[in-house]
Design an enzyme around this catalytic site. Sequence first.
Site, mmCIF file in Angstrom:
data_model
loop_
_atom_site.group_PDB
_atom_site.id
_atom_site.type_symbol
_atom_site.label_atom_id
_atom_site.label_comp_id
_atom_site.label_asym_id
_atom_site.label_seq_id
_atom_site.Cartn_x
_atom_site.Cartn_y
_atom_site.Cartn_z
ATOM 1 N N GLU A 271 -3.883 7.429 -3.675
ATOM 2 C CA GLU A 271 -3.760 6.129 -3.019
ATOM 3 C C GLU A 271 -3.474 5.054 -4.046
ATOM 4 O O GLU A 271 -4.151 4.992 -5.072
ATOM 5 C CB GLU A 271 -5.085 5.786 -2.320
ATOM 6 N N TYR B 38 0.851 -1.194 0.000
ATOM 7 C CA TYR B 38 0.000 0.000 0.000
ATOM 8 C C TYR B 38 0.885 1.241 0.000
ATOM 9 O O TYR B 38 1.910 1.287 0.694
ATOM 10 C CB TYR B 38 -0.897 0.022 1.251
#
Length: 389
Positions: free
Chosen positions: A197, A109
């Site tokens: 993101e 991530y």
Amino acid sequence: MKIHEYQSKEILKKFGVLVPEGRVAFTPEEAENAALELKKGRYVVKAQIHAGGRGKGGGIRLVSNPQEVKDISGQMLGMKLVTAQTGSQGKIVKRILIEEGVDIEKELYLGIVLDRSESRYVLMASSEGGVEIEKIAAEFPEKIFKAYIDPMIGLASYQARNIGYLLGLEGKVLQKGVKFMLGLYDAFISCNCSLAEINPLVITSTGEVVALDTKINLDDNALFRHQDFMELRDIDEEEPLEVEASKYNLNYIKLDGTVGCMVNGAGLAMATMDLIKLAGAMPANFLDVGGGASVETVKNGFKIILSDKNVKGILINIFGGIVRCDRVAQGVMDAASDMNLKLPVVIRLEGTNKEQAEHLLKSSRFSFTVASNFQEAASKIVEIINREV
Ligand code: GDP
Ligand code: MN
């Protein structure tokens, strides 16, 4: 402003961030042609909606040939996709992204957001990619690595390298990871993003560092600098009432409660929502009609509140400074007769021309409840709504 995954990827690509090769499609035929053009061994068909969690909801499908791409696209286009982020009403899929299938070695991530308490952008990373990062942050905060970015210097390469080490990257992969992070930061700043993101960021079986999924939000206040971004807006994905409100320059956000509120000033609007909650109900919206609201603005605001089917009653809380209370009252009365008002309305007006406003409201054929202070106004509307159900 939110944009689609495929649009985010096109932006990132321009900044040297590696993304899978892909094409957007609006029909199954376009999807098949996209696959034929891409000529890969495997493809991914990805529903393009402004919400995440698509994988679990059936909005991400891996397939092996262009015919399957066409078939799956046919099923996906027009379907109602329900994910953890769409709410139970879901979203209709109108566009899909056809991408080359990537061989995943590891899912990570990576994200950049503004940390308001630190007054800095923060680069966040975790080796637990592909899952809901909010859960990891809540349960295992030590698994999230952070680098605060000095606005004068920007993301320094030593910071990116350090995050890379913490993620367990080594050698060539580490170098590619650093390049990825620097490119992402460059894109973030150049495009005035409010959020970027990458979840998951993947390490492929051949050691490439690729953005498998991307989410970018653009800062509305900086859109004037990027005229070309305007065409990225997809009104189908926005709340219809919010789209309507933006036409009239109203600051409106739809919420899930039953008390519609019309307030001037964002601070007063927040306080009004708090008091509604304190009185035992939930606000149906945030609405700031602005400091210099005209009869027309008030009318439009009132109509938007009334178009929300969840609204059971309305609380109007206005402080007449530049805006005059009698103007607000006139706007409310005009809108009430245009819309054939049937819902209870509690009004608290304070400030300039308050007496004229009260006079107007009393002479109206609608029975508005006038409250003399803020707290009383909130408890009254909640009391009336509770009585009526
Ligand atoms: P989201 O569910 O909306 O966040 O959509 P993502 O684009 O993140 O996809 C969800 C998951 O699908 C990813 O975490 C991957 O595990 C899987 N996935 C997506 N694209 C590919 C791909 O090209 N190859 C493989 N093997 N898996 C993929
Ligand atoms: Mn994802």
